[in-house]
Write a protein that holds these residues in place. Structure first.
Motif: not given
Length: 533
Positions: A170-184
């Protein structure tokens, strides 16, 4: 993991050699090999040497088994992952094609990395909306890691969050958040796949880097149309196929170099033909499939889907070497392409390479454990190998997923081979009930009825099957069960073998014909017509 002594490993390896001439020819030879040498003056009785040999064999087998089954540190580090369907939290969404498309694209990018086991889309989608604990999902799919995430949208911007979890701890090895324009969003898919691969400590060479960065199209609207088409195609309905063609066409109108859209058109014509969803004649469907596959490959030589589509077009032409070449290229480009591996298993079976066929079937089922057709093909390979326990297991697993008529037919054949005749007839009847338009299923029912001893019922069923025979092979096989060799050969000669297979050479139902000189002549002709010779 304990280390088995080298002499014992050497003994076990020699004991298991396929060629009997390469195995030990006497107990003395085995003991000499284990000890390294035996001095001429050694005084050991024959009885003691035989007893010693038996003891050595027992110890060697036990140690080797323990060594093989011991939990391996290497296995624990083997990178394997399932990408669960991203949760679509957009308030105004029409359907889940956007989030499903994102999931599929991340799966496809990760699956292109050699050495990384990635569960295919079909099995990943099985857990859409599930509340099942991640560890249970990982155990069921036999993977160590789970990637899960969500999609939100505000105006023209999209936020994608994801986290990679070690399901065993149950260890979290990575987490990411991506905020972009829909076209990207296309760049987001690449970035996410790259960071996940890095978190899994997968080495990425120049080729792998290029595959992760591959963009089938730079037009987000074309990509959205393509994803919508894939979503509809996966419904496996007539309407879904027709709408999918429309969306793929619109995607190509926006980006005429969109190779994956052409490959998708080839897929639509293939499954449409298999499911009898199109009114066009076979040759017309084949021509359209071939055109789409060749166009896709001309646009992008590194599209695994394009190579798979072309492989099937070549198989339709009876070009077995070309089919193998294209399937191997598809698997090289995308080692996690379960469908390509499953097709390749059937090709290998047709070429008489049974062990390789079973290995590819097994690998395809590992990558797509909830793939009904994958399971069916695996069961078929087991059945033709006379491994009825394996065949029963695979067909039964397919039926646990959905009442698939082909798996019921397969189970009927397995039960018949095992002389479980009542179960065989019951399964064959269920297949006919689910697919009443399939005359070949009627012929299969006649086959198991005849083997059960109910010849009158078999003849009546066979009469109905001959009204519109889907495949003359099945009718011929029923005549074999009735003990009517002349009629069996007549129908086998009429079989058009339009989807090349080699059942005439390996099918258990034809065993009673093998001593007949006509069988060898028929087999030679079929191999020649199918392009094997």
């Amino acid at each position: 993991r304990p280390e088995v002594p080298a002499p014992v490993r050497r003994v076990v390896a020699r004991l298991l050699r396929k060629d009997p001439g390469e195995r030990y020819q006497s107990a003395d030879e085995l003991l000499d090999d284990l000890a390294g040498s035996t001095q001429p003056g050694d005084r050991i009785t024959k009885h003691r040497r035989w007893a010693g040999a038996a003891a050595v064999i027992a110890v060697a087998v036990v140690l080797a088994g323990a060594w093989a089954l011991w939990p391996r540190a290497d296995a624990e580090r083997d990178p394997s992952i399932v990408v669960l369907p991203f949760v679509d939290l957009r308030p105004d969404r029409e359907d889940d094609s956007f989030s499903d498309g994102l999931t599929e694209e991340v799966i496809a990018r990760l699956a292109s990395v050699p050495g990384l086991k990635v569960i295919s889309r079909t099995s990943a989608m099985h857990y859409k909306g599930t509340t099942q604990p991640l560890r249970e999902i990982a155990d069921r799919l036999q993977v160590a890691h789970v990637l899960e995430g969500s999609v939100r949208q505000a105006g023209a911007r999209v936020r994608i969050t994801a986290q990679l979890i070690d399901a065993r701890t149950d260890e979290h090895l990575w987490a990411g958040q991506f905020d972009h324009e829909l076209r990207d969003v296309l760049q987001v898919q690449e970035a996410m796949a790259r960071e996940v691969a890095s978190a899994l400590e997968v080495e990425l060479g120049e080729r792998e880097q290029r595959r992760l960065a591959r963009q089938a199209t730079r037009d987000p609207e074309a990509d959205a149309l393509y994803r919508r088409g894939r979503f509809l195609w996966n419904t496996r309905t007539r309407e879904g196929h027709e709408l999918a063609l429309r969306y793929f066409g619109q995607a190509i109108e926006r980006d005429s170099s969109f190779a994956d859209a052409y490959a998708a058109i080839a897929d639509v014509y293939l499954t449409g033909f298999q499911l009898n969803l199109f009114a066009e004649p076979e040759q017309e469907i084949y021509s359209r499939l071939t055109w789409a596959a060749e166009r896709a490959l001309a646009l992008d030589e590194e599209s695994a889907d394009a190579h798979t589509a072309l492989a099937l077009a070549l198989w339709w032409q009876r070009n077995w070497p070309g089919t193998e070449r294209e399937l191997l290229r598809a698997i090289q480009l995308n080692p996690g392409h379960a469908t390509a591996r499953s097709w390749y298993s059937l090709l290998l079976r047709g070429m008489g390479r049974a062990e390789e066929a079973l290995r590819e079937s097994r690998r395809a089922a590992e990558l797509d454990p909830f793939g009904v057709v994958i399971r069916h093909n695996y069961g078929w390979n087991c059945y033709l190998s006379r491994d009825y326990v394996c065949a029963d297991e695979q067909f039964s697993r397919a039926l646990e997923i959905t009442p698939y008529p082909g798996a019921l037919r397969g189970l009927a054949l397995v039960h018949s081979a095992e002389r479980r005749h009542d179960e065989a007839v019951r399964a064959a009847r269920q297949a006919v009930e689910l697919a009443p338009h399939r005359a070949d299923f009627l012929a299969d029912l006649a086959y198991v009825q005849a083997r059960s001893g109910d010849r009158a019922a078999a003849r009546e069923t066979l009469r109905r099957a001959k009204v519109d025979p889907f495949e003359a092979f099945n009718v011929g096989r029923a005549h074999v069960a009735l003990g009517e060799a002349d009629s069996a050969f007549a129908w086998l000669e009429r079989s058009n073998w339009r989807w090349p297979h080699r059942a005439v050479l390996s099918h258990p139902g034809l065993d009673p014909l093998r001593s007949d000189p006509r069988f060898a002549a028929l087999a030679e002709r079929i191999e020649r017509e199918m392009g094997i010779r």
